[in-house]
Motif scaffolding. Sequence first.
Motif, short mmCIF file in Angstrom:
data_model
loop_
_atom_site.label_atom_id
_atom_site.label_comp_id
_atom_site.label_asym_id
_atom_site.label_seq_id
_atom_site.Cartn_x
_atom_site.Cartn_y
_atom_site.Cartn_z
N ARG A 115 1.48 9.04 -22.34
CA ARG A 115 2.81 8.85 -22.22
C ARG A 115 2.88 7.37 -21.65
N SER A 116 3.53 6.41 -22.28
CA SER A 116 3.51 5.02 -21.93
C SER A 116 4.32 4.67 -20.72
N GLU A 117 5.52 5.72 -20.58
CA GLU A 117 6.63 5.57 -19.48
C GLU A 117 5.66 6.12 -18.17
N ILE A 118 4.82 6.92 -18.39
CA ILE A 118 4.01 7.55 -17.25
C ILE A 118 3.13 6.31 -16.58
N VAL A 119 2.46 5.58 -17.58
CA VAL A 119 1.44 4.53 -17.31
C VAL A 119 2.30 3.50 -16.42
N THR A 120 3.59 2.98 -17.08
CA THR A 120 4.40 2.19 -16.29
C THR A 120 4.65 2.47 -15.13
N HIS A 121 5.29 3.64 -14.84
CA HIS A 121 5.38 4.37 -13.44
C HIS A 121 4.11 4.26 -12.58
N LEU A 122 2.96 4.36 -13.14
CA LEU A 122 1.78 4.60 -11.93
C LEU A 122 1.62 3.20 -11.92
N GLU A 123 1.59 2.12 -12.76
CA GLU A 123 1.25 0.79 -12.29
C GLU A 123 2.12 0.30 -11.43
N GLN A 124 3.47 0.36 -11.60
CA GLN A 124 4.48 0.07 -10.57
C GLN A 124 4.28 0.53 -9.16
N PHE A 125 3.83 1.92 -9.17
CA PHE A 125 3.75 2.83 -8.09
C PHE A 125 2.49 2.14 -7.05
N PHE A 126 1.47 1.81 -7.78
CA PHE A 126 0.25 1.30 -7.23
C PHE A 126 0.46 -0.19 -6.72
N GLY A 127 1.26 -0.98 -7.69
CA GLY A 127 1.52 -2.31 -7.32
C GLY A 127 2.42 -2.49 -6.35
N ARG A 128 3.42 -1.74 -5.93
CA ARG A 128 4.22 -1.79 -4.88
C ARG A 128 3.61 -1.65 -3.50
N ARG A 129 2.59 -0.99 -3.63
CA ARG A 129 1.74 -0.54 -2.21
C ARG A 129 0.45 -1.29 -2.25
N GLY A 130 0.23 -2.15 -3.27
CA GLY A 130 -0.87 -3.21 -3.02
C GLY A 130 -2.27 -2.48 -3.11
N ARG A 131 -2.02 -1.44 -3.96
CA ARG A 131 -3.44 -0.69 -4.18
C ARG A 131 -3.82 -0.87 -5.52
N SER A 132 -5.41 -0.86 -5.83
CA SER A 132 -5.63 -0.96 -7.29
C SER A 132 -5.54 0.37 -8.18
N PHE A 133 -5.19 -0.14 -9.48
CA PHE A 133 -5.15 0.95 -10.37
C PHE A 133 -6.35 1.34 -10.89
N THR A 134 -6.82 2.62 -10.60
CA THR A 134 -8.25 2.94 -11.01
C THR A 134 -8.14 3.64 -12.28
N LYS A 135 -9.11 3.78 -13.24
CA LYS A 135 -8.96 4.03 -14.45
C LYS A 135 -8.64 5.66 -14.65
N ASN A 136 -9.22 6.30 -13.52
CA ASN A 136 -9.01 7.86 -13.62
C ASN A 136 -7.59 8.32 -13.28
N ASN A 137 -6.89 7.25 -12.84
CA ASN A 137 -5.33 7.67 -12.80
C ASN A 137 -4.72 7.86 -13.80
N LEU A 138 -5.23 7.39 -15.21
CA LEU A 138 -4.51 7.49 -16.26
C LEU A 138 -4.64 8.96 -16.81
N ARG A 139 -5.43 9.67 -16.07
CA ARG A 139 -5.50 11.14 -16.41
C ARG A 139 -3.77 11.81 -16.21
N GLN A 140 -3.20 11.26 -15.30
CA GLN A 140 -1.95 11.62 -14.93
C GLN A 140 -1.12 11.58 -16.05
#
Length: 402
Positions: free
Chosen positions: A92-117
Motif C-alpha cells: 500500500r503506497s500510502e503506508i510507504v509514504t507514512h513510513l518514509e515521513q515518520f522516519f524522516g521527521r526523526r532523522g532515522r534511516s528507513f531500512t528495507k525491512n520496514n516495508l513489511r509494515q
Amino acid sequence: MNAEIITTGTELLLGEITDTNAPFIARQLRAIGVNLYYKTTVGDNRERLEDVLRQGLSRNDVVIVTGGLGPTVDDITREAVSDATGRPLELRSEIVTHLEQFFGRRGRSFTKNNLRQAYLPKDAIMIPNPIGTAPGFIVETEQGTIITMPGVPREMERMMQEQVVPYLQQKMDEQAVIITRIIHTASIGESSIDDLIKDLMTSSNPTVGLAAHLGQVDIRLAARAATRKEAQAIIAPAEAAIREKLAPWIYGVDEDSQGSVIARWLRMKNATLAILETNTHGAILEKFPPQNRNVLVGHFQDITALSGCEDCQEFTEGNARAIAQSLRKLTGATLAMALIGSSDPNFGFWSEQRGESWLAVAMPAEVYVKHLGAAGDDDFTRNWLATNALAYIYRRRDDLLP
C-alpha cells in the motif's frame, strides 16, 4: 455482536510480560455492548495463529488481534490473516509514504525491512497509526471481521478508542451498553454463596458470577440493554435478591473496601478506632486506604506497648479482653480492636495445625470477643484474619455503636 480477543506474542504466552491489552479492549467492548466470549493468546507462529483466527471467525462476528504488525521476521500477523481469509498481501503506497515521513521527521534511516509494515491483505481497510509506524487494518469477510492493531499499548489504546470503537458502533444493529455491579462479601465461602444464589446464576441478562479472593468473595452482575438506565433496571432486582440472601456477609459494592466502608460508618457516628494486631503484620491497617485513616487514633503491633498488659503474652480470650480495654483507655478511641495470636510459621490456615487467634472489640460499656480458628505467618492466613476481623466489626456495627 459477539467478539473474541487474540493477543499474539511468545513473550505473552510464556508469561515474560503481562498482557494489559486484552483487559483494556475488553472494557472498551463492554462499554458499547459487544459480547466478549473468548480471549486467546498465541505465540509467534504463523500456522498456529492462522488456526486460531479461523476458529475465532467460526464462533464470533468479530475477532480483534493485537501484536505482530512490526517489521521483524517474527511479526507474522499480516501473513496469518492473509492465510486465514484467503486475501493475498498487497503493498500500500500510502503506508510507504507514512513510513518514509515518520522516519524522516526523526532523522532515522528507513531500512528495507520496514516495508513489511506497508503490506496489507487485499481490500483491507487501513487503520492509521498517528503515533507509530505499524498501521492496523480491518478485513471484512462473509464469515466475520478481523481487526488488527499494534501490540504497543499506547498505540493500540488510541487506535481502539478513536477508530475501532466507532467502527464497531457503526456496524452494530443496536447501540447497547453493558453495566456491571460488584458486590463484596467477607467471611463466607464461594461454595456457600453458590448454594444460596444458584437460582440467580443461571440468568443470561443479567449474568451473575463469582470471583474468590483472599478471605472474601465478589459477586459480579452484568446487564446489557439499549441504555444505561434500562441496564440498571435489569440489575436492580437481581441485586436486591442477592442482598436479601447474603445480607450478613455483604460489606460494600464496586470501589468499596472494608476499610473505606468502616471508616465511613465511623465518621457517620463521629467515632474513632484504635487497632492492635500482633500476628497480621499490619494487614488490618493496610485495608484502610490512606485517605480513610483519619478515623484511626492508634495502631500497635506489640502488646508490651500497653501499660497493664505486660503479663498478657498468652493468646487467650481473657487477655484479648484486657488488651482491648487497655488500648481503648490508652488512646481514648471510641472503639478499640485487639487481634492477638501466634506468628509461628508451623501454624496456618492450610497447615495441619491451624493455630488460633482472638479478636476483642472494646466499647464504652462492653467488650465483644470472637475466636478465629487460625494463626501463623503466611500471607493467606494474615489476610484471612484481617478480613474476618473487620467483617466481624461491620456485622456488629449496630451493637457496637447503636
